[in-house]
Design an enzyme around this catalytic site. Sequence first.
Site, short mmCIF file in Angstrom:
data_model
loop_
_atom_site.label_atom_id
_atom_site.label_comp_id
_atom_site.label_asym_id
_atom_site.label_seq_id
_atom_site.Cartn_x
_atom_site.Cartn_y
_atom_site.Cartn_z
N TRP A 1 0.34 -1.22 -0.36
CA TRP A 1 0.01 -0.24 -0.41
C TRP A 1 0.49 1.27 -0.21
CZ3 TRP A 1 -0.25 -4.55 3.42
CH2 TRP A 1 -1.11 -4.94 3.01
N ASP A 2 2.16 1.22 -0.56
CA ASP A 2 2.77 2.54 -0.53
C ASP A 2 2.72 3.29 1.19
OD1 ASP A 2 4.59 4.21 -0.84
OD2 ASP A 2 3.32 5.49 -1.53
N MET A 3 3.24 2.32 1.99
CA MET A 3 2.49 3.00 3.07
C MET A 3 4.33 2.94 4.35
SD MET A 3 0.10 3.14 4.17
CE MET A 3 -2.17 3.35 3.44
N LYS B 1 1.15 6.19 8.02
CA LYS B 1 0.62 7.02 7.31
C LYS B 1 -0.50 6.52 7.96
CE LYS B 1 3.62 8.15 3.23
NZ LYS B 1 3.37 7.10 1.53
N ASN C 1 -2.27 6.36 0.67
CA ASN C 1 -0.52 6.71 0.69
C ASN C 1 -0.57 8.15 0.65
OD1 ASN C 1 -1.23 6.96 -2.14
ND2 ASN C 1 1.23 7.10 -2.27
#
Length: 795
Positions: free
Chosen positions: A478-480, A506, A597
């Site tokens: 999740w682009d965390m 995030k 994100n």
Amino acid sequence: MAVFTGWLLIIIGLVVGAGGAWLLWLGGSAYYVPAGLGFLLTGALMVARRPGALWIYALLLLATGAWSVWEVGLDFWALVPRGAVILAIGLWLLLPFINRGLNGTGGQPWTLTAGPLAGTVVLAAALALLCWQRDPHDLQGALPGPRAPAPASDMEDGDWHAYGRTAQGQRYSPLDRITPDNASQLRKLWTYHTGDLRGDGDPTETTYEVTPLKVDDTLYLCTPHHRVIALDADTGKERWKYDPEIDRDISRQHQTCRGLSYFPGHRADDALENDGESALAASGAGLDEPPPSAEDRRCRRRLFLPTADGRLIALDPDDGRRCRQFGDHGAVDLWANMPHRQDGFYYSTSPPVVTEDRVIVGGAVNDNVSTTEPSGVIRAYDVDSGELLWNWDPGNPEQTAPIAEGETYSASTPNSWSVSSVDEELGLVFVPMGNQVPDQWGEDRNPAAARFSSSIVALELATGQVRWVFQTVHNDLWDMDVPAQPGLIDLTMGDGTVPALVAPTKQGDIYVLDRRTGEPLLPVKERPAPASLGYQTVAASQPASTLSLEPPPLRGRDMWGATLFDQLACRIQYHRLHYQGRYTPPSERGSLIYPGNFGVFNWGGLALDPRRQVAFASPSYLAFVSTLVPRDDATTNYVSDGKPGLGENHGAPYAVTLKPFLSPLGLPCQQPPWGYVAGLDLVSGEVVWQHRNGNVRDLAPVPLPFEMGVPDLGGPIITAGGVAFMSGSLDNTVRAYDLTSGETLWQDRLPAGGQATPMTYSDSQGRQRLLVVAGGHGSLGTRAGDAIIVYGLEQ
């Protein structure tokens, strides 16, 4: 006119009814089908000039009000899209020239034909007024007073030597001249324009995110194109400039410079400067050694500039010239030993860590372009010579000795694009790590590096070896990234004073860890996570902190819009997407990712008060949609038509589109507030107060300053005077807040977006100043600029 209005209502009824039927088929609210029928029947009766039209519409308005309150309670901004259009039409139907043809038909008086609708309109207006006066999202409270004495520091109170003022990243200033009692008297004193503006060849993500440094009587800052400027701290007069001549036409994802790093010189050098040869002896240097050269004397203090083309440059703070004895004529090549070299695909946007004898730097890579990216290696260089001392490669974490010439680091490993913190007494540097690219595709990742993805890693200053690692997301899809500098603070806990690390994420979780061991000081639990949707492996559980500003899961009733129509469209979108709550995996159909994100927290992070042991936070809430796009080959662009091919994931089976979850009018599909300020007690782990922050003047189609709460991308600071400052909200405004209660004390409009963390310092007369950078953010669409603005209490 009544007939025309009737036909218009018939069209509205057809749209609402058809959309409502689609929504009902998807499993959503049943309200819109009878509402559509109500519009149709009202319209048909208007066309037939029957007074019953007003009765039918009164019932529709009454039923809508009851349904709206049942769904969202007395929340004004949640009620607006449900009732505003219907109430406006009700007022229109009451106008004499509209209902004249209906009134008195069959001898019926106006009170009988239009009275029920008039009464319902009055009732709806009264409900709106009641809701306007209350905020169900507001949390009142008061943060505690001091629990510990002010920490000792070698720095002058009025200086700001590092990105977070100190290498501990607290963003706390001991200055106390500005207080809740006088903050409203702040006035603009001077403005300096850097002249560095967005231009041809720049990426969309061209931003001005710098927090300047203040050392002695000089301010030091960098611009988006990594030019360095020194200003007189009293007047803003320019003292010198340095231009590293960054190529503007290159395929990098970001163009920004968050700040410089300052090295104050060795203590022995200070003694040498003051005491001559006797100090040489005290420092251990032989008296028969040649005296230092003019070049050596010139660069005892240094500024370190990381650049967008992969260099680390050392500059003399006095004149802006390069320190030639550092690296190769004043610069270290960060592309050295990198795999998959491609200009623009590796660069540093954040200032490095500087200690007594070394400078430690990470870097960013272009997300989601391919599976063959440069390394996320962290490197330590000698602060004097630029010699490589160690390199920590997440794909080969045990081998930290300097890599041999001709060898390369592990490719596509997690990288650290944000700011690290350091505790020199513990001998540790604390590194916030990003996700392993591609962000939304987690198969075939490097197993050695996977445990460092989206984590906080404590590395030994001396060797670069891992002391501990704390992962905030398992198998991140999740682009965390851990986006912000960890703040180091000593907390008074049950067992005494504990050296703590505070890390916002995030997802909205705030992890409070013992920085010696990485063990949680506030409870952390593993929660079951949504199951795989069949595209890739997912983690069975994910960590969650008890101190969290995580939003509750979205429901259909949480969908929003400026009108009845785009709210209906958002409800339909919501039910068409995959959504299983936090950590819903990406999918071909499209998955709703919330928090998105953009993050509840991003690089702006938190500000910590070491005396009161509290934090000031600015959480943001925006949902995103993540959609996997099947790839047939490794070269074709499926989702991008520009540089550098973001989202393509060349080499993976899927490209990805990642977009905000917006209505057809471009507004967020989830209801406000979208941004808050919050006060946190770090000892008890409580959110003590929380208030919506910011207005939609610069975001809405009509520039009305409604205080709906807007996202923030920047960061706050705290002062000993009990005042916090922040400028990053998307309404081009800088504000002062009472730290105890969160009350807004003062605000001023900025000439451009303030997406940077402000700072505060003292001038030569000891007067406290507030410095704000207003340069805008390309991706967020805030107004671009180049202003450095300083405020004070004097005229």
